[in-house]
Design an enzyme around this catalytic site. Structure first.
Site: not given
Ligand code: 13P
Length: 276
Positions: A13-15, A99, A101, A171, A177, A218, A239-240
């Site tokens: 997930n490149w956000k 998600h 977020e 999640e 993150g 993470s 994510g990251g």
């Molecule tokens: P991180 O891997 O950066 O913690 O993000 C997780 C995430 O929100 C994937 O959707």
């Protein structure tokens, strides 16, 4: 519930990261680094503006394209929104919905997430539904109740014949993150068990056994193997680490290794009685 082997599912997930050049480079590096392996199913979810260019790079490869969101209408006066049909036209197979977020920063309710899930599945997209508790909820022992609510509301009225196109991403909000607090493999396994149990109550044991549940929060090359060998952890939503090709590919490799180990142990003869 007896253990079932499910294909590991790793999603980037490149956000709201990358630019066109980085998106191109990253997608190409993932395609090249994947080779012909079939053990792990891999999907990339770039931001909307890069779906088309990433889609071109993924075409003909084993890496699928996914979107990070949609609006639950076919078309209409919804300025700034993107419909399921548009995503399908761009070659998306998957869409991430619910998600944290979007739930917490953009105020998406369970009911709205549910509307999106039903519309996406009806349109023919595969859905990755995200659920997970905040730190306050975990500390107040509300994790199970929260997961229960997000699943009950998020999956209300989802037709049984679309369940094979649905996966869940657990999640925990506090682990996203966050390098100081991330879920232990044990915590991930416990939450996945709660999710699968609730899913079985809603849709039956067979559907629950087939359900892929990813962990997200993470996930890095150095913790992926420990997570993937846990019972009921069927992959990761990343994510990251998905923004760095080497890290993402190392996580995919951890998934391949975990699948090989599972296959080996499932082909060993099972003892029905304890050895005296
Ligand atoms: P991180 O891997 O950066 O913690 O993000 C997780 C995430 O929100 C994937 O959707």
């Amino acid at each position: 519930m007896s253990p079932a082997i499910r294909q590991k599912f790793v999603v980037g997930n490149w956000k709201m990261y990358t630019n066109a050049a980085d998106a191109r480079r990253l997608a190409k590096a993932v395609v090249d680094g994947m080779g012909a392996q079939e053990r792990v199913s891999v999907t990339l979810c770039p931001p909307f503006p890069y779906l088309a260019l990433v889609g071109e790079i993924l075409e003909g490869s084993r890496v699928a394209l996914g979107a990070q969101n949609l609006y639950p209408e076919k078309e209409g006066p919804f300025t700034g929104e993107v419909s399921p049909t548009m995503l399908l036209e761009l070659g998306c197979k998957y869409v991430i919905l619910g998600h944290s977020e979007r739930r917490h920063k953009l105020g998406e309710s369970d009911a709205f997430v549910n509307q999106k899930v039903r519309v996406a599945l009806a349109a023919g997209l595969d859905v990755i539904l995200c659920v997970g508790e905040t730190l306050e909820q975990r500390n107040a022992n509300q994790t199970e109740a929260l997961l229960d609510r997000q699943l009950t509301c998020g999956l209300a009225d989802v037709p049984a014949d679309t369940l094979t196109r649905l996966s869940i991403a657990y999640e925990p909000v506090w682990a996203i993150g966050n390098l100081e607090h991330h879920a232990t493999p044990q915590q991930a396994e416990e939450a996945h068990t709660v999710i699968r149990r609730r899913f079985a109550q809603m849709f039956g044991k067979k559907s629950a056994q087939a359900l892929a549940i990813q962990y997200g929060g993470s996930v890095k090359p150095d913790n992926a193997a420990a997570l993937f060998c846990r019972h009921g952890v069927d992959g990761a939503l990343i994510g990251g680490a998905s923004l760095i090709a080497d890290q993402f590919l190392a996580i995919v490799r951890a998934g391949i290794n975990a699948s090989q180990t599972e296959e080996k142990s499932s082909s060993m003869p099972q003892l029905t009685k304890p050895v005296a």
